[in-house]
Design a protein around this motif. Structure first.
Motif, PDB file in Angstrom:
ATOM      1  N   THR A 113      -1.613  41.825  -0.958  1.00  0.00           N
ATOM      2  CA  THR A 113      -1.076  43.073  -0.950  1.00  0.00           C
ATOM      3  C   THR A 113      -1.507  44.195  -2.068  1.00  0.00           C
ATOM      4  O   THR A 113      -1.734  45.262  -1.577  1.00  0.00           O
ATOM      5  CB  THR A 113       0.661  42.978  -1.597  1.00  0.00           C
ATOM      6  N   ILE A 133       1.241  47.909   4.290  1.00  0.00           N
ATOM      7  CA  ILE A 133       0.990  47.196   2.912  1.00  0.00           C
ATOM      8  C   ILE A 133       2.148  46.259   3.297  1.00  0.00           C
ATOM      9  O   ILE A 133       3.456  46.319   3.268  1.00  0.00           O
ATOM     10  CB  ILE A 133       1.012  47.993   1.705  1.00  0.00           C
ATOM     11  N   GLY A 134       1.964  45.052   2.647  1.00  0.00           N
ATOM     12  CA  GLY A 134       3.166  43.918   2.651  1.00  0.00           C
ATOM     13  C   GLY A 134       4.113  44.050   1.562  1.00  0.00           C
ATOM     14  O   GLY A 134       4.957  43.037   1.547  1.00  0.00           O
ATOM     15  N   ASP A 135       4.179  45.114   0.905  1.00  0.00           N
ATOM     16  CA  ASP A 135       5.461  45.479   0.016  1.00  0.00           C
ATOM     17  C   ASP A 135       6.257  46.402   0.405  1.00  0.00           C
ATOM     18  O   ASP A 135       7.203  46.857  -0.125  1.00  0.00           O
ATOM     19  CB  ASP A 135       4.803  46.092  -1.163  1.00  0.00           C
ATOM     20  N   GLU A 150      -2.284  44.398   5.965  1.00  0.00           N
ATOM     21  CA  GLU A 150      -2.273  43.067   5.145  1.00  0.00           C
ATOM     22  C   GLU A 150      -2.109  41.909   6.446  1.00  0.00           C
ATOM     23  O   GLU A 150      -1.417  41.961   7.353  1.00  0.00           O
ATOM     24  CB  GLU A 150      -1.095  43.042   4.546  1.00  0.00           C
TER      25      GLU A 150
END
Length: 437
Positions: A113, A133-135, A150
């Motif tokens: 991330t 993005i993995g957030d 990601e």
């Protein structure tokens, strides 16, 4: 126009993808549980409809994008099949979508991330770039040249992708509910490497990545000078780090970053190598690297009435060590208090000794009850098994959060991938009350 319905829209990847499609002028809605998740904030900002799970959400003519956490027996997915509505899994849709761009997948057991966010930030300053993005952050940009995303290894989902480039940060044993052992993880990354079309940028300091075989060039980065891109003359401070980059032992450029820890330098090296490979001007790389301050839930700092409170996603021993290293660099004169919530019973059981070892690097340790996740609700151990392995560690419960007061103006690291934020929020509210009492 097709309406895309996201079953499980609050998932970190799902939320990001919904944002991308919305920004790209597609009609988007979704459903999920009614519990709040921070990943839903950007959806509300875009006025994307979020419904409670209900089979009646599914209508003829829409396309259902199904989150990987939900089985085919989920009522919405069942209803979609009954109506003849197209159902496509998140990772399969993403694999098709990225074919329109120069795609860069960031993968690895840790650091995905942060590196994805950093690369998206750097490329966006130099060319139109869409990113996932993995957030829970996604953005669709008109006429994008690049697509940065990601790529998660869990259940080998990243094998749905054939990116132009891959940045591989490291390989470690994780997700013990799926992978049998480290060799199984290695095999998955080996398969992924064979799907990359132009080049792989890999951390050469990772002994497992040194074994990667591919049909494209593998460019290595790291601290060791045998790497193609290496960092030397590193100067760390409370504000970040500066370092010289050498390309195949020839000086290239000096960079400054506002990130702490060795992993901040390594992630930056991977981004620099990718940008160099793509011919991005060095001045553009330097300027954007210097202005990146991180992604959500990766060392996110809040000052609350004299206390420094840090929210961090670290949920694996390797990540905990990296987070503690960052805290020591940024706050060299303060006590470091670790408040950790293990994520999944299988991971806690498989890595119990490593968790104890990594957490022992803090000055004081508090442990919250194990978070079971959607994949598993219970296990054969409890948080007491981990408490007993760390000298001085204590079990922390929400209703006795005031035990943290004993540490005064310290740095409080709240770490975990479950709902550790509820402990953080209660503590932050408690410090506010204490200050105003």
């Amino acid at each position: 126009m097709t309406l895309y319905h996201f079953t499980g829209i609050k998932g970190s990847g799902m939320s990001s993808l919904a944002q991308i499609l919305h920004d790209s002028s597609y009609a988007v809605q979704g459903s999920d549980v009614e519990k709040y998740f921070f990943t839903e904030d950007p959806l509300h900002d875009r006025k994307i409809t979020i419904l409670p799970f209900d089979e009646n959400n599914i209508k003829p003519g829409m396309t259902v994008i199904a989150g990987n956490a939900f089985p085919d027996s989920h009522p919405e997915i069942v209803k979609a099949h009954e109506l003849g509505v197209e159902v496509i899994r998140y990772h399969e849709f993403l694999g098709n979508y990225m074919e329109k761009f120069i795609s860069v997948g960031i993968t690895g057991s840790h650091g995905k991330t942060s590196t994805t966010g950093l690369l998206a930030h750097v490329l966006s300053g130099n060319a139109p770039t869409s990113y996932l993005i993995g957030d829970g952050t996604g953005k669709g940009v008109e006429d994008s040249e690049y697509f940065v995303f990601e790529a998660c290894e869990y259940k080998r989902h990243f094998l749905a992708y054939e990116p132009d480039y891959a940045i591989m940060t490291n390989i470690d044993f994780d997700h013990p509910d799926y992978f049998k052992d480290l060799d199984d993880v290695m095999e998955a990354f080996g398969q992924m490497a064979l799907r990359v079309k132009k080049a792989i940028i890999a951390c050469g300091d990772d002994i497992h990545l040194q074994q990667i075989k591919a049909n494209v060039p593998v460019v290595y980065y790291g601290f060791d000078e045998v790497n193609d891109f290496s960092a030397k003359n590193i100067v760390k401070s409370e504000k970040g780090a500066s370092f010289d980059v050498y390309v195949r032992n020839e000086f290239f450029h000096t960079f400054t970053i506002a990130l702490a820890g060795d992993h901040g330098i390594l992630n930056s090296l991977g981004v620099i190598a990718l940008c160099h490979y793509e011919g991005i001007p060095v001045e553009g790389i330097e300027a954007r690297l210097a202005t990146f301050n991180g992604v959500k839930r990766r060392f996110t700092v809040t000052e609350s009435y004299g206390r420094t409170i840090v929210d961090d996603y670290a949920h694996h021993p390797t990540e905990i060590k990296a987070t503690l290293q960052s805290a020591r660099q940024k706050y060299p004169n303060k006590e470091i208090i670790a408040i950790f919530q293990p994520h999944t019973f299988t991971r806690t059981a498989a890595l119990l000794e490593q968790f104890a070892d990594s957490l022992s690097g803090a000055d004081h340790v508090y442990l919250c009850d194990i978070f079971g996740s959607a994949r598993e609700k219970s296990g054969n151990l409890s948080i007491d098994d981990l408490v007993g392995k760390i000298p001085g560690a204590k079990h922390l419960e929400l209703d006795n959060i005031d035990v943290l007061d004993a540490h005064g103006n310290a740095v409080y690291l709240f770490m975990g991938a479950g709902d550790i934020q509820k402990y953080l929020n209660v503590f932050a509210e408690h410090t506010k009350k204490e200050e105003t009492a």
